[in-house]
Design a protein around this motif. Sequence first.
Motif, PDB file in Angstrom:
ATOM      1  N   GLY A  84     -14.871 -50.003  33.189  1.00  0.00           N
ATOM      2  CA  GLY A  84     -14.674 -51.392  33.837  1.00  0.00           C
ATOM      3  C   GLY A  84     -14.341 -51.245  35.514  1.00  0.00           C
ATOM      4  N   GLN A 109      -8.443 -54.270  30.662  1.00  0.00           N
ATOM      5  CA  GLN A 109      -8.226 -54.586  32.214  1.00  0.00           C
ATOM      6  C   GLN A 109      -6.740 -54.501  32.602  1.00  0.00           C
ATOM      7  N   TRP A 131     -11.000 -56.678  39.798  1.00  0.00           N
ATOM      8  CA  TRP A 131      -9.952 -56.928  38.802  1.00  0.00           C
ATOM      9  C   TRP A 131      -8.918 -58.033  39.174  1.00  0.00           C
ATOM     10  N   GLN A 180      -8.388 -60.854  31.201  1.00  0.00           N
ATOM     11  CA  GLN A 180      -8.566 -59.664  31.552  1.00  0.00           C
ATOM     12  C   GLN A 180      -9.989 -59.322  31.148  1.00  0.00           C
TER      13      GLN A 180
END
Length: 537
Positions: free
Chosen positions: A382, A439, A387, A448
């Motif tokens: 990821g 995440q 983010w 997320q």
Amino acid sequence: MTMHTMGSHGRRRRRRGGAAVAVAAVVILLVAGYGAYAVVHAVVGKDGTPTPGSLARGFLTSWAAGDVDKAARDTDSPALSAKALQDYHDGLGESGLAFSRITPATRSDPSHPDDTLVRFHAALRVDSGKTAWSYDGSLVVRRTGGDPKVHWQNSVLHPDLHDGQNLAVGSIPTTQVKVTTADGTALDASAHPAVASVINAVASSRSKALKGTAGSGILIRSESGSTVQVLKTLSGPKPVVVRTTLDSRLQAAAEQAVRDSHNSGKPTALVAIDPATGQIKAIADTSGTTALSGALAPGSTMKLITASALIDRGGLSPSSAAECTPTVLVNGQTFHNVDNESATGSTMTQDFAMSCNTAFIRMTDNHLGMTDLKNEADDTFGLDGDWKIGVGTVDAAIPDPAGSRNERAGDAIGQGRIIANPLAMASVTATIAQGAFHQPILLPGIPQKAAARPIASSTAASVRAMMRTTAQSGTAAPRMSGIDGGAKTGTAEVGSSTNGWFVAYDSHIAVAAVVQGGKDGVGSAGWAVRDLLNADH
């Protein structure tokens, strides 16, 4: 003293009971408090006009009785003062107004030598009688070619009031944000300096998105209605409460861990994550911004991703042969091990445990495609950016080597152009520990981002096994004694200096720490991680 009664006309405030009773009560109060003054000073001067003191008392008596028109006629600006007096009553929800301690005195103003300054004390109830309020005020009696008059200015109503302003009982908005841990323990930036920047960032990011409970107070307002000053708080506003995912106990331990004496005050940053949820459980940072916003080479902690790529995309296994030589030559560039270590007949697991750079570079050069490391980092762990954890962060980045074997070799051991921070590396560790990417988030309920290509359970299990070996008998063993989990050390070369990294997991959390200026991971960041893992049990 002459008693003033309210007539049947003019602008007045309505009171319960007869108007004459209200006026009489005020006059009795004034006479009781200042009868001695009236005996000494005449009500009418030698020229037949009221004395300054008697005029002031008459004005205050009319004002207290609610006869704003009569009070206004005692001023040098009747229309303006009548409106202001009525606004005073309406804005405050005033009742029971009474004046005491009325004291005339000569005013030293060269431009108006005959002015008389009259001080007084006002007491009343506001907000429809709910609350008592009092203050000291003053007015000026001025003779301007005729009878003396109260010189009108808004400060007659209250000493802090200026022209164009008014008094009102109104709302006091919430301006404070209370940041707490998951269990509601308050986090104050001054009391938690190792996480102050995060607390302030959370407060700033959520202050506009959330609303607390407004309070009320006596306000000075501008003509536009904005609050200029709060004179008295009647009910305090309740702050916006922002609950984070931080664990009170682990947060306290993390703040101690980054100050471990073994690191001699070197800048230390640490992040701990719950692998099962992605929730951040602790953040501590003596540098202020490195934990979430650092952009540092992760050193050999990158080998978690490299090992995963070699298994996922290169067809290797932990038992694959990978000789560890002191140096390796890639396209004319020599790479070396930090301590020139070497081992013959070694496997990937053994190379991982001793953190052999040359073996991992050779495996990468022989078994991975040019973008396999980047794709593994982005799709499986990821790390492809963007983010949203609840505050601003700097995303980790594994750049495309653009066809360069040399760049890819540096990337394989966490050097090259790779950037990361403890948040990113704690997430990488959590993905291995859990066998799934979640995440990281600091504020509950934030969406997320999912991994584009979930890690294979067998790959996660293989890397966990290599991390356990490293914790039990490899470079991380000195700090993982007595701790049931896995770990990886890292040393990143930065110019002529080094940064020490250490990542680890136990049954509850995944942790990453970096010490800038640390000679190696086990001797620097390892102490901070060990302190936190010990506190987790």
